[in-house]
Design a protein around this motif. Structure first.
Motif, PDB file in Angstrom:
ATOM      1  N   LYS A 172      37.755  21.872  58.811  1.00 57.54           N
ATOM      2  CA  LYS A 172      36.662  20.898  58.891  1.00 57.54           C
ATOM      3  C   LYS A 172      35.885  21.046  60.187  1.00 57.54           C
ATOM      4  O   LYS A 172      34.661  20.957  60.213  1.00 57.54           O
ATOM      5  N   THR A 173      36.605  21.256  61.271  1.00 59.37           N
ATOM      6  CA  THR A 173      35.942  21.356  62.577  1.00 59.37           C
ATOM      7  C   THR A 173      35.345  22.730  62.834  1.00 59.37           C
ATOM      8  O   THR A 173      34.482  22.881  63.710  1.00 59.37           O
ATOM      9  N   ASN A 174      35.822  23.758  62.097  1.00 59.92           N
ATOM     10  CA  ASN A 174      35.354  25.137  62.273  1.00 59.92           C
ATOM     11  C   ASN A 174      35.581  25.621  63.710  1.00 59.92           C
ATOM     12  O   ASN A 174      34.732  26.252  64.330  1.00 59.92           O
ATOM     13  N   THR A 175      36.759  25.296  64.237  1.00 54.31           N
ATOM     14  CA  THR A 175      37.083  25.688  65.613  1.00 54.31           C
ATOM     15  C   THR A 175      38.396  26.462  65.714  1.00 54.31           C
ATOM     16  O   THR A 175      38.829  26.774  66.820  1.00 54.31           O
ATOM     17  N   GLU A 176      39.050  26.779  64.590  1.00 56.60           N
ATOM     18  CA  GLU A 176      40.363  27.426  64.622  1.00 56.60           C
ATOM     19  C   GLU A 176      40.246  28.884  64.193  1.00 56.60           C
ATOM     20  O   GLU A 176      39.513  29.213  63.257  1.00 56.60           O
ATOM     21  N   PHE A 177      41.007  29.724  64.869  1.00 58.01           N
ATOM     22  CA  PHE A 177      41.125  31.140  64.502  1.00 58.01           C
ATOM     23  C   PHE A 177      42.472  31.649  65.028  1.00 58.01           C
ATOM     24  O   PHE A 177      43.145  30.976  65.830  1.00 58.01           O
TER      25      PHE A 177
END
Length: 880
Positions: A273-278
């Protein structure tokens, strides 16, 4: 390839800006007509011209009349029923048909319809459907065009040019490419430039933007939602996040202490949802999950320790060489390791052992690429060693399909437009294309892009384009042809059926392998149990034997103690008395030795205690052992000499009975010829030949002896010719014939007696018929047989030996002679003259003094020999 030049200018170079406004029209210039020029024109009158709009063709036989054709179809449904009748009800329809068939107009209406149908049937019969009209033509495969076209080439602007390590497409429009360049040989080759270039697809001359990291970048990936955000992994093991709106420098970077210990080779974004994980991977065997909001430390770390995953250690971890992660699969990831194993796991698993549970033994070397299919997510391919293998998540033991040998494949991926197609790059600069529906053994297309190594290949998700990076820093944009961009429903069904067949086969093989493993495990357990049982039995036996040995040792110790007690109890008075007794006996024996020298000398056996090895010089020495040794030697010599004298006198005795007269000697010699003795040499062994006989009827009145009587009358069965016989077999067959002839013939010794008896019977019969006539008998002089002196001496010697033999041996010899005479294969021995005399007259034969046998005496004896037993004619009541 299209070559073109694109010119780029800034806004200031276009000039002053144009400003427009609304106003009324104005007259700038007015041109009036000139009458002088009007006089120069001439008016032309009207004329009619014919024009044909169709093209003109010459007359030819090919130019036939054109007829328009049209393909039409018809959907036939049973109709024409009245409204009152339901066509689905069988009863109502059958009633209506019966009513129509009874009508008189029904038959004449069908006749014209039959003519039309008959004409159509006969027309179809004019062409033979089963005839081969085109046998002479050579069959050719269907012409299918396979084509690829290179659209653009993007070259590294820096010098020296660096190899391309990774390519990333922008998510929405696929108009931009993020290309990372780096020398992976850290410390050997110097990276003169560290910049990462972003290229616009339509502009191959200059890069769109350049990012400047602190260390050379190995991998750089676009965010799937935001075009301006990127994540990168570097050769130092650190991870950076970028925002192109802020500039060409990283926004955040990880701390070196919490980063990878080796080169961070891959980065993949996780849809959230936040589009901040990798997450990132490295050759040190760790996978780390990051969050761009706080990038100093990873949120989660997974160490790939396959030996003990619940208690992992970084020293035992295996390096990660390739990664795959798709948004449609969810939280599942795939890692290709340096040892050839592929691991498929999920982030939702609680423990690291559950995350690393699914393993595939794919290759013998490093796994260079892993990629899932977008059409069937459970299907994935792996590139390693010298081949490409295709797997399903259900089959873990063995892959579904495998390609043949390839020259060092470097990378591979599935096509985004055709589900049965995949691409492979090689070390010699080729892009190889495979289509499973067409052929898996051989590639359907090969494209030579460069003479150097191709490092990576990435297809675009939005457009049918593939980007390929080389070792020299070039990025090739390749566009496939129509065949690789289309995929029909029929092809999809064929592809799914093919995969199902392959999966069934591999699953069957997996089940069989598991059964074999279980059988082997059960067998090993059974063998271990048997070994344990045998060991227990051996232990029991050893215990029993040890106990027995202990008892035996105790008993021996008791016996030795008792003996010692007895020896100790011997008094010196008893020993002195024994010595005196033996001295007296020796004196008496010496007296007898003078009279009879054969008497064995007596040896005194005295009990002497074992003396100590260390003898004192004052003690006397007694030589008892020497006397005993001398006496034993003398005794053995005397016995041997006596035995040798006895054996020299004796001679070898034959098994047969020693005869007393000449006739018995002759019978004995013939029997010895027929029956070989034991001391004869053994002949060569030859396999016995089977003789098939037709046995006649057995004897009625007499006891049947088949070896004697039936053998003569039996008829030999014809048999096939055999191979050539050996010399030993021929000798044996001839010997058997001689034995049979001797058995069938009457004994030679009784011939004269038989002839005399026949003559006497004839005379007796003639006297009965003619008693007055006197008959004189012709005397036949017996044939004399000369016997040598050597034979007579042998007979005499045998008689002497017979007298010396004991009675037991004589009885045994007589029994053997009787058994030989009773044998059915040998003639019955007749009675001697003495036995016949006693049987007929009933008086004992008078004793005759024996004389020394010689040739003259034997001849005189035979001449003077007369008939002792009565004639046969006397039994009939008549005399001579």
């Amino acid at each position: 390839m299209e070559i073109r030049k694109v010119y780029v200018k800034t806004r200031a170079e276009f000039g002053k800006q144009c400003i427009f406004s609304i106003r009324e029209p104005t007259m700038d210039a007015e041109i009036s007509p000139k009458p002088s020029e009007m006089n120069a024109f001439i008016l032309k009158s009207e004329c009619n011209i014919g024009v044909q709009h169709s093209a003109q063709f010459a007359l030819h036989q090919i130019q036939t009349d054109v007829k328009l054709t049209k393909n039409t179809g018809m959907f036939h449904f049973e109709g024409g029923w009245p409204k009152d009748i339901n066509p689905r009800d069988e009863e109502t329809t059958s009633r209506f048909r019966r009513r129509v068939e009874k009508d008189d107009n029904w038959a004449p209406k069908l006749l014209p319809m039959f003519e039309v149908m008959e004409h159509a049937i006969l027309q179809n019969g004019t062409v033979n459907i089963h005839q081969h009209y085109f046998d002479d033509m050579i069959p050719t495969p269907l012409a299918q065009t396979y084509s690829f076209r290179t659209v653009n080439v993007y070259r590294d602007p820096d010098i020296p040019r660096r190899p391309v390590t990774n390519i990333s497409w922008s998510a929405d429009t696929s108009n931009r490419l993020a290309v990372s360049y780096c020398f992976l040989t850290y410390g050997r080759d110097i990276d003169y430039s560290k910049t990462v270039y972003i290229w616009h697809v339509e502009n191959p001359t200059e890069p769109y933007m350049g990012l400047e990291p602190l260390s050379p970048c190995v991998c750089c990936e676009y965010s799937p939602r935001d075009l301006s955000i990127l994540a990168s992994s570097h050769i130092s093991g650190q991870v950076n996040s970028w925002d192109t709106r802020t500039g060409n420098k990283p926004v955040q970077s990880s701390h070196p202490r919490y980063s990878h210990r080796d080169v961070a080779n891959k980065v993949k974004w996780i849809p959230s949802k936040t589009n901040t994980e990798f997450f990132s991977t490295s050759y040190d065997g760790c996978a780390m999950w990051w969050d761009t909001r706080s990038l100093k430390q990873p949120t989660e770390v997974l160490i790939l320790d396959l030996e003990d995953p619940n208690h992992p250690q970084i020293n035992r971890a295996i390096g990660i060489s390739s990664v795959n992660y798709l948004a449609m699969v969810g939280t599942k990831f795939m890692f290709g390791l340096d040892n050839g194993i592929i691991i498929s796991g999920s982030r939702k698993a609680r423990t690291s052992a559950e995350k690393l549970a699914v393993r595939f033994d794919a290759h013998t070397e490093q796994v260079k690429a892993v990629d899932r299919s977008t059409f069937t997510p459970s299907l994935f391919l792996s590139v390693g060693d010298w081949r490409v293998r295709i797997w399903m998540e259900d089959t873990r033991e063995e892959g579904l399909i495998s390609t043949r040998f390839q020259v060092h494949p470097t990378d591979g991926c599935w096509s985004k437009t055709r589900s049965s197609c995949f691409y492979v790059t090689t070390d010699d600069g080729k892009m190889i294309v495979y289509d499973i529906l067409q052929s898996i053994r051989h590639p359907i297309f090969e494209l030579q892009l460069s003479h150097n190594k191709l490092n990576c290949i990435v297809p675009s998700e939005e457009e049918p384009v593939v980007a390929i990076g080389s070792y020299t820093g070039n990025v090739y944009l390749v566009e496939p042809g129509e065949f690789f961009t289309t995929f029909s429903r029929r092809d999809r069904s064929f592809f799914s059926e093919y995969l199902e067949r392959c999966s069934k086969l591999t699953k069957g093989v997996d089940i069989r392998l598991k059964e074999i493993k279980l059988m082997l495990a059960v067998k090993e357990e059974y063998e271990e149990e048997e070994k344990k049982k045998k060991e227990k039995v051996k232990r029991k036996e050893t215990r029993i034997t040890q106990e027995k040995n202990a008892k035996m040792i105790k008993e021996r110790e008791k016996v030795t103690k008792d003996r010692k007690k007895i020896r100790d109890s011997d008094a010196p008075e008893i020993v002195d008395a024994e010595k005196k007794y033996f001295e007296i006996v020796e004196k008496e024996m010496e007296q007898y030795m003078d009279d009879d020298p054969d008497i064995i000398p007596f040896v005194v056996s005295t009990q002497v205690k074992k003396a100590d090895k260390r003898r004192k010089p004052s003690e006397p020495v007694i030589d008892v052992a020497e006397k005993s040794e001398i006496s034993k030697r003398e005794i053995s010599k005397s016995r041997k000499e006596k035995l040798m004298k006895k054996t020299m006198k004796k001679k070898p005795v034959s098994v047969m009975k020693v005869p007393s007269k000449v006739t018995d000697v002759m019978i004995k010699k013939e029997l010895e010829k027929i029956i070989p003795e034991k001391h004869e040499k053994k002949m060569e062994k030859v396999k016995a030949k089977t003789v098939k006989l037709k046995l006649p009827d057995p004897c009625k009145d007499v006891i049947c002896k088949p070896k004697v009587c039936c053998l003569k009358r039996g008829m030999r069965v014809r048999r096939k010719k055999r191979k050539e016989e050996t010399e030993a077999a021929k000798w044996k067959r001839e010997r058997e014939k001689l034995i049979i002839m001797k058995i069938q013939a009457p004994p030679m010794e009784l011939k004269e007696d038989v002839m005399r008896a026949k003559a006497e019977i004839k005379l007796a019969q003639m006297k009965r018929k003619h008693p007055k006539i006197t008959y004189r008998k012709k005397r036949k002089v017996p044939k004399l047989k000369v016997i040598r002196k050597e034979e007579v001496e042998e007979v005499v010697e045998e008689e002497e030996v017979d007298e010396e033999l004991p009675e037991k041996l004589l009885k045994k010899i007589k029994k053997k002679v009787k058994l030989a005479a009773r044998h059915p294969c040998f003639p019955v021995m007749g009675k001697t003259a003495e036995e016949l005399y006693e049987d007929i007259i009933g008086i004992r034969f008078p004793d005759v003094p024996e004389k020394a046998a010689s040739e003259d005496s034997i001849v005189e004896y035979l001449r003077a020999k007369k008939r002792i037993y009565p004639r046969i004619s006397e039994f009939f009541g008549n005399t001579e």
